[in-house]
Scaffold this motif. Sequence first.
Motif, PDB file in Angstrom:
ATOM      1  N   VAL A 141       0.967   2.369  10.584  1.00 18.21           N
ATOM      2  CA  VAL A 141      -0.358   2.538   9.968  1.00 18.21           C
ATOM      3  C   VAL A 141      -0.405   3.850   9.181  1.00 18.21           C
ATOM      4  CG1 VAL A 141      -2.827   2.746  10.468  1.00 18.21           C
ATOM      5  CG2 VAL A 141      -1.420   1.188  11.811  1.00 18.21           C
ATOM      6  N   VAL A 142       0.328   4.845   9.651  1.00 19.48           N
ATOM      7  CA  VAL A 142       0.382   6.148   8.979  1.00 19.48           C
ATOM      8  C   VAL A 142       1.319   6.104   7.777  1.00 19.48           C
ATOM      9  CG1 VAL A 142       0.980   8.581   9.271  1.00 19.48           C
ATOM     10  CG2 VAL A 142      -0.114   7.341  11.143  1.00 19.48           C
ATOM     11  N   SER A 143       2.467   5.453   7.921  1.00 21.34           N
ATOM     12  CA  SER A 143       3.478   5.468   6.852  1.00 21.34           C
ATOM     13  C   SER A 143       3.138   4.537   5.689  1.00 21.34           C
ATOM     14  CB  SER A 143       4.845   5.079   7.425  1.00 21.34           C
ATOM     15  OG  SER A 143       4.855   3.740   7.879  1.00 21.34           O
ATOM     16  N   ASP A 144       2.411   3.452   5.944  1.00 24.85           N
ATOM     17  CA  ASP A 144       2.116   2.474   4.882  1.00 24.85           C
ATOM     18  C   ASP A 144       1.456   3.082   3.645  1.00 24.85           C
ATOM     19  OD1 ASP A 144       3.268   0.347   6.170  1.00 24.85           O
ATOM     20  OD2 ASP A 144       1.416  -0.425   7.021  1.00 24.85           O
ATOM     21  N   PRO A 145       0.419   3.930   3.798  1.00 23.55           N
ATOM     22  CA  PRO A 145      -0.203   4.492   2.593  1.00 23.55           C
ATOM     23  C   PRO A 145       0.766   5.279   1.720  1.00 23.55           C
ATOM     24  CG  PRO A 145      -1.563   4.920   4.518  1.00 23.55           C
ATOM     25  CD  PRO A 145      -0.275   4.378   5.023  1.00 23.55           C
ATOM     26  N   PHE A 146       1.723   5.969   2.341  1.00 17.74           N
ATOM     27  CA  PHE A 146       2.684   6.767   1.582  1.00 17.74           C
ATOM     28  C   PHE A 146       3.790   5.887   0.999  1.00 17.74           C
ATOM     29  CE2 PHE A 146       0.817   9.547   4.803  1.00 17.74           C
ATOM     30  CZ  PHE A 146       0.349  10.584   4.009  1.00 17.74           C
ATOM     31  N   VAL A 147       4.269   4.924   1.773  1.00 18.06           N
ATOM     32  CA  VAL A 147       5.381   4.075   1.332  1.00 18.06           C
ATOM     33  C   VAL A 147       4.959   3.161   0.190  1.00 18.06           C
ATOM     34  CG1 VAL A 147       6.926   2.196   2.037  1.00 18.06           C
ATOM     35  CG2 VAL A 147       6.573   4.146   3.552  1.00 18.06           C
ATOM     36  N   TYR A 148       3.764   2.577   0.294  1.00 22.48           N
ATOM     37  CA  TYR A 148       3.340   1.568  -0.673  1.00 22.48           C
ATOM     38  C   TYR A 148       2.380   2.079  -1.748  1.00 22.48           C
ATOM     39  CZ  TYR A 148       5.442  -1.934   2.373  1.00 22.48           C
ATOM     40  OH  TYR A 148       6.338  -2.676   3.114  1.00 22.48           O
ATOM     41  N   SER A 149       1.775   3.248  -1.542  1.00 24.16           N
ATOM     42  CA  SER A 149       0.724   3.647  -2.481  1.00 24.16           C
ATOM     43  C   SER A 149       0.826   5.091  -2.940  1.00 24.16           C
ATOM     44  CB  SER A 149      -0.654   3.422  -1.835  1.00 24.16           C
ATOM     45  OG  SER A 149      -0.786   2.116  -1.347  1.00 24.16           O
ATOM     46  N   LEU A 150       0.517   6.026  -2.062  1.00 26.91           N
ATOM     47  CA  LEU A 150       0.214   7.402  -2.459  1.00 26.91           C
ATOM     48  C   LEU A 150       1.365   8.127  -3.149  1.00 26.91           C
ATOM     49  CD1 LEU A 150      -1.887   8.560   0.635  1.00 26.91           C
ATOM     50  CD2 LEU A 150      -2.708   7.757  -1.592  1.00 26.91           C
ATOM     51  N   LEU A 151       2.608   7.733  -2.890  1.00 32.64           N
ATOM     52  CA  LEU A 151       3.746   8.401  -3.514  1.00 32.64           C
ATOM     53  C   LEU A 151       4.158   7.752  -4.831  1.00 32.64           C
ATOM     54  CD1 LEU A 151       5.973   9.196  -0.393  1.00 32.64           C
ATOM     55  CD2 LEU A 151       4.340  10.674  -1.575  1.00 32.64           C
ATOM     56  N   ARG A 152       3.499   6.636  -5.187  1.00 36.23           N
ATOM     57  CA  ARG A 152       3.746   6.023  -6.490  1.00 36.23           C
ATOM     58  C   ARG A 152       3.015   6.793  -7.569  1.00 36.23           C
ATOM     59  NH1 ARG A 152       1.970   0.049  -6.145  1.00 36.23           N
ATOM     60  NH2 ARG A 152       2.435   0.212  -8.376  1.00 36.23           N
ATOM     61  N   HIS A 153       3.574   6.759  -8.786  1.00 38.46           N
ATOM     62  CA  HIS A 153       3.069   7.605  -9.879  1.00 38.46           C
ATOM     63  C   HIS A 153       1.590   7.344 -10.162  1.00 38.46           C
ATOM     64  CE1 HIS A 153       2.926   9.802 -13.644  1.00 38.46           C
ATOM     65  NE2 HIS A 153       2.429   8.728 -14.230  1.00 38.46           N
ATOM     66  N   GLN A 154       1.187   6.074 -10.245  1.00 35.97           N
ATOM     67  CA  GLN A 154      -0.185   5.742 -10.607  1.00 35.97           C
ATOM     68  C   GLN A 154      -1.186   6.210  -9.556  1.00 35.97           C
ATOM     69  OE1 GLN A 154      -0.850   1.558 -11.288  1.00 35.97           O
ATOM     70  NE2 GLN A 154      -2.367   1.970 -12.864  1.00 35.97           N
ATOM     71  N   TYR A 155      -0.851   5.979  -8.282  1.00 35.44           N
ATOM     72  CA  TYR A 155      -1.724   6.425  -7.198  1.00 35.44           C
ATOM     73  C   TYR A 155      -1.726   7.952  -7.108  1.00 35.44           C
ATOM     74  CZ  TYR A 155      -2.585   1.776  -5.244  1.00 35.44           C
ATOM     75  OH  TYR A 155      -3.001   0.486  -5.063  1.00 35.44           O
ATOM     76  N   LYS A 156      -0.561   8.559  -7.300  1.00 38.08           N
ATOM     77  CA  LYS A 156      -0.468  10.016  -7.238  1.00 38.08           C
ATOM     78  C   LYS A 156      -1.357  10.663  -8.302  1.00 38.08           C
ATOM     79  CE  LYS A 156       3.686  11.554  -6.441  1.00 38.08           C
ATOM     80  NZ  LYS A 156       5.063  12.021  -6.648  1.00 38.08           N
ATOM     81  N   LYS A 157      -1.314  10.108  -9.506  1.00 40.20           N
ATOM     82  CA  LYS A 157      -2.155  10.624 -10.598  1.00 40.20           C
ATOM     83  C   LYS A 157      -3.638  10.426 -10.264  1.00 40.20           C
ATOM     84  CE  LYS A 157      -2.957  10.067 -15.577  1.00 40.20           C
ATOM     85  NZ  LYS A 157      -4.397   9.836 -15.440  1.00 40.20           N
TER      86      LYS A 157
END
Length: 337
Positions: free
Chosen positions: A287-303
């Motif tokens: 539950v903790v790793s999913d946001p980083f693996v699938y979203s927050l570390l991607r360029h669009q989400y990071k921006k």
Amino acid sequence: MSIWEVILAFVVVVLMLVALLANLLVLMCFLYSADIRKQVPGLFILNLTFCNLLMTVSSMPLTLAGIIYKSQPGGDQICHIVGFLETFLTTNSMLSMAALSIDRWIAVVFPLSYHSKMRYRDAALILSYTWLHSVSFPIVAASLSWVGFHHLYASCTLYNKKPEDRTQFVIFTGVFHTLSFLLSLIVLCFTYLKVLKVARFHCKRIDVITMQTLVLLVDIHPSVRERCLEEQKRRRQRATKKISTFIGTFVLCFAPYVITRLVELSSVVHINSHWGIISKCLAYSKVVSDPFVYSLLRHQYKKTWKDIINKILKRSSINSSALTSESHNRNILQLNE
């Protein structure tokens, strides 16, 4: 409480806080960015985030209370509801990851026909199936009274208290984990390995063009040549690292808990209670790793989340400056009086 229980309780608290903040940030990015909302994978990520948030606010607090008090927190009805939700949300999140891998497979292997094969309607149909698939198991378990507080995991989850139902419960548990964990793992491995195969093929083509260019450019500086070769090496490793992360986090987080649940069905093997809670914490760590693996570390989400943070900081700085100027004006008026 022993030192082990204190450590495990602290770990659950940390997991709860990080999971809540990270998944809320993903939700904010989805609501803030129109570009993210337009993309089909955004529906799968939204569903996964919804499952993670519900798991964080329902199942994790009861596990924390179970570790601290070493008994069932709340009444039977609350425990049954949370156990139902835990079974449903875990299965739904696994199938959502499988759906994301299918989306990536279609996008990479069939790029020209992606928009015709993966539309919003198709994504909605896939999500409808994941919900129907996920809710069927807890409904059966609840109707047969196989949901309750399990001391081994300090959680409200699948649990059989009736010795006469042992055989049926063993069959149900085996089918449940086969059609949730194992099915999702097979889909993840199949799709992502196909994606890796295509990525490596394209890397080889780029490598050939790069080497031909370096051979033709005789007067190129050695440092430029070295940078090109280093980028070539990084390009080959990038896809492998990403796919290893997708599959690796899934196996690392869920496999210990699933294996423990299956081994537990055997009356021969004794499982330590601390290990039971540790395996549950590993499942929660997904539950903790999913946001980083699938979203927050991607360029669009990071921006997007950087834009959100900057907007909040600017607004707070404007408010503070307004308050400062207002207090300054008051002081001047008081002096004039």
